[in-house]
Motif scaffolding. Structure first.
Motif, mmCIF file in Angstrom:
data_model
loop_
_atom_site.group_PDB
_atom_site.id
_atom_site.type_symbol
_atom_site.label_atom_id
_atom_site.label_comp_id
_atom_site.label_asym_id
_atom_site.label_seq_id
_atom_site.Cartn_x
_atom_site.Cartn_y
_atom_site.Cartn_z
ATOM 1 N N SER A 90 0.828 -1.195 0.000
ATOM 2 C CA SER A 90 0.000 0.000 0.000
ATOM 3 C C SER A 90 0.870 1.254 0.000
ATOM 4 O O SER A 90 1.891 1.317 0.687
ATOM 5 N N LEU A 91 0.420 2.257 -0.738
ATOM 6 C CA LEU A 91 1.081 3.555 -0.761
ATOM 7 C C LEU A 91 0.361 4.470 0.220
ATOM 8 O O LEU A 91 -0.862 4.609 0.176
ATOM 9 N N VAL A 92 1.129 5.103 1.114
ATOM 10 C CA VAL A 92 0.562 6.021 2.106
ATOM 11 C C VAL A 92 1.096 7.416 1.829
ATOM 12 O O VAL A 92 2.309 7.623 1.736
ATOM 13 N N VAL A 93 0.171 8.371 1.706
ATOM 14 C CA VAL A 93 0.523 9.764 1.429
ATOM 15 C C VAL A 93 -0.087 10.645 2.511
ATOM 16 O O VAL A 93 -1.277 10.515 2.826
ATOM 17 N N ASN A 94 0.710 11.539 3.090
ATOM 18 C CA ASN A 94 0.221 12.522 4.055
ATOM 19 C C ASN A 94 0.264 13.899 3.414
ATOM 20 O O ASN A 94 1.244 14.259 2.759
ATOM 21 N N ASN A 95 -0.794 14.672 3.642
ATOM 22 C CA ASN A 95 -0.895 15.976 2.995
ATOM 23 C C ASN A 95 -1.025 17.124 3.993
ATOM 24 O O ASN A 95 -2.147 17.546 4.307
ATOM 25 N N PRO A 96 0.111 17.673 4.449
ATOM 26 C CA PRO A 96 0.040 18.940 5.165
ATOM 27 C C PRO A 96 -0.089 20.115 4.197
ATOM 28 O O PRO A 96 -0.497 21.205 4.580
ATOM 29 N N GLY A 97 0.300 19.896 2.933
ATOM 30 C CA GLY A 97 0.195 20.928 1.912
ATOM 31 C C GLY A 97 1.200 22.047 2.048
ATOM 32 O O GLY A 97 1.088 23.077 1.382
ATOM 33 N N THR A 98 2.208 21.832 2.884
ATOM 34 C CA THR A 98 3.208 22.867 3.134
ATOM 35 C C THR A 98 4.479 22.206 3.664
ATOM 36 O O THR A 98 4.499 20.999 3.915
ATOM 37 N N ALA A 99 5.520 22.991 3.825
ATOM 38 C CA ALA A 99 6.753 22.466 4.405
ATOM 39 C C ALA A 99 6.461 21.906 5.793
ATOM 40 O O ALA A 99 5.639 22.447 6.545
ATOM 41 N N THR A 100 7.141 20.836 6.133
ATOM 42 C CA THR A 100 6.886 20.175 7.402
ATOM 43 C C THR A 100 8.193 19.719 8.033
ATOM 44 O O THR A 100 9.282 20.034 7.549
ATOM 45 N N LEU A 101 8.088 18.971 9.115
ATOM 46 C CA LEU A 101 9.264 18.510 9.845
ATOM 47 C C LEU A 101 9.753 17.176 9.293
ATOM 48 O O LEU A 101 8.953 16.354 8.838
ATOM 49 N N GLU A 102 11.050 16.953 9.395
ATOM 50 C CA GLU A 102 11.623 15.682 8.952
ATOM 51 C C GLU A 102 11.011 14.510 9.711
ATOM 52 O O GLU A 102 10.862 13.404 9.166
ATOM 53 N N SER A 103 10.628 14.743 10.939
ATOM 54 C CA SER A 103 10.066 13.670 11.768
ATOM 55 C C SER A 103 8.684 13.231 11.299
ATOM 56 O O SER A 103 8.135 12.257 11.826
ATOM 57 N N TYR A 104 8.100 13.928 10.308
ATOM 58 C CA TYR A 104 6.866 13.439 9.706
ATOM 59 C C TYR A 104 7.132 12.539 8.506
ATOM 60 O O TYR A 104 6.187 12.032 7.884
ATOM 61 N N LEU A 105 8.409 12.320 8.214
ATOM 62 C CA LEU A 105 8.797 11.314 7.226
ATOM 63 C C LEU A 105 9.418 10.116 7.927
ATOM 64 O O LEU A 105 9.029 8.969 7.672
ATOM 65 N N ILE A 106 10.369 10.386 8.807
ATOM 66 C CA ILE A 106 11.043 9.346 9.594
ATOM 67 C C ILE A 106 10.972 9.754 11.062
ATOM 68 O O ILE A 106 11.396 10.870 11.421
ATOM 69 N N TYR A 107 10.461 8.882 11.904
ATOM 70 C CA TYR A 107 10.311 9.183 13.335
ATOM 71 C C TYR A 107 10.823 8.002 14.146
ATOM 72 O O TYR A 107 10.415 6.859 13.931
ATOM 73 N N ASN A 108 11.763 8.283 15.025
ATOM 74 C CA ASN A 108 12.380 7.221 15.834
ATOM 75 C C ASN A 108 12.905 6.087 14.958
ATOM 76 O O ASN A 108 12.793 4.901 15.302
ATOM 77 N N GLY A 109 13.460 6.463 13.818
ATOM 78 C CA GLY A 109 14.097 5.489 12.939
ATOM 79 C C GLY A 109 13.159 4.730 12.028
ATOM 80 O O GLY A 109 13.616 3.845 11.290
ATOM 81 N N SER A 110 11.872 5.050 12.045
ATOM 82 C CA SER A 110 10.909 4.309 11.225
ATOM 83 C C SER A 110 10.044 5.272 10.413
ATOM 84 O O SER A 110 9.854 6.434 10.783
ATOM 85 N N ARG A 111 9.489 4.761 9.335
ATOM 86 C CA ARG A 111 8.654 5.555 8.446
ATOM 87 C C ARG A 111 7.389 6.056 9.134
ATOM 88 O O ARG A 111 6.771 5.359 9.941
ATOM 89 N N VAL A 112 6.987 7.263 8.726
ATOM 90 C CA VAL A 112 5.694 7.819 9.117
ATOM 91 C C VAL A 112 4.747 7.835 7.916
ATOM 92 O O VAL A 112 3.537 7.740 8.066
#
Length: 276
Positions: free
Chosen positions: A146-168
């Motif tokens: 499955s493909l998971v996409v998150n849409n804040p629609g703006t610049a965000t934090l790196e921790s919303y891609l990788i958090y505690n070493g794992s994907r978000v």
């Protein structure tokens, strides 16, 4: 592609190439039989296999029951080697987790040919990383593909891609907007994104005229974005149709994908007049 571009491509080597450019379309269009927008999307999916994605949104989410027109559209799109995601709002991390996963469950029950989930209204401020990471893991439990996409629609934090070493998430929409005050041509990625492949990032621009859409795509590509969608649609729902230049947008994406990041100035010029 011109002979000169092909020569540059060969000399520098394929190891320096970026990921293939892909297109992700918020297709908030009811897929009635014979709907021309969905027919165009399906036709173009066959020309752009596994790199054209639609986001379906039956009723600000999956609704309460399966709709055969959506089932048929998703199946036809899949047969053409396209992928479809289900739209789920998260209210910037404030929507009850149980309600969000209930929507996820409904999509996979109503539409078994769905290929993932698009989480809209994603939080871009610190504090919701665990919420979105749990959602990511839940969707992946449905199918690891499955493909998971998150849409804040703006610049965000790196921790919303990788958090505690794992994907978000698999993909973050880092820009969603129009071209007021040249926004679609001047937005910039956060510096941390340079550490990651462009396939992690999506940019969506609406109310863009046919004379500007290529420049908008160029800018997104220069900002290390591997997913893109540009439309001339506007109003309260800028995703209730696709642009008349959509087929040209797909063709232009095919051209941009062949360009190396460090010879992009050459490629931007020649993609306007050359085809692969």
């Amino acid at each position: 592609m011109s002979l000169l571009a092909m020569l540059i491509f060969t000399i520098l080597g394929r190891t320096h190439c970026s990921s293939l450019l892909k297109i992700m379309v918020p297709a908030y269009i009811y897929p009635s039989p014979g709907n021309t927008a969905w027919q165009t999307l399906t036709t173009q999916a066959a020309q752009f296999p596994y790199r054209l994605v639609t986001i379906i949104n039956p009723n600000n989410g999956p609704g309460t029951s399966a709709i055969s027109d959506y089932q048929n559209a998703i199946q036809a799109f899949k047969n053409a080697q396209g992928l479809s995601l289900g739209y789920v709002p998260t209210t910037y991390g404030n929507r009850a987790y149980a309600n969000v996963i209930s929507d996820v469950d409904k999509y996979y029950s109503f539409y078994p040919n769905i290929s993932g989930i698009f989480f809209d209204e994603a939080n871009s401020n610190n504090g919701s990383q665990g919420y979105y990471q749990n959602l990511y893991r839940y969707v992946k439990s449905k199918s690891s593909c499955s493909l998971v996409v998150n849409n804040p629609g703006t610049a965000t934090l790196e921790s919303y891609l990788i958090y505690n070493g794992s994907r978000v998430t698999d993909v973050i929409c880092v820009f969603e907007g129009n071209n007021t005050a040249q926004r679609a041509l001047t937005w910039t990625q956060a510096s941390w994104t340079n550490k990651y492949d462009r396939s992690n990032f999506l940019a969506v621009a609406y109310n863009i005229s046919s004379g500007v859409y290529q420049s908008v795509m160029d800018h997104a590509y220069q900002q290390n974005t591997g997913w893109v969608y540009v439309t001339d649609d506007g109003g309260n729902n800028p995703y209730d149709n696709i642009p008349p230049y959509f087929a040209d947008q797909v063709a232009y994406a095919k051209c941009l994908e062949a360009c190396l990041r460090w010879v992009t100035n050459y490629c931007w010029v020649n993609c306007n007049s050359s085809s692969l």
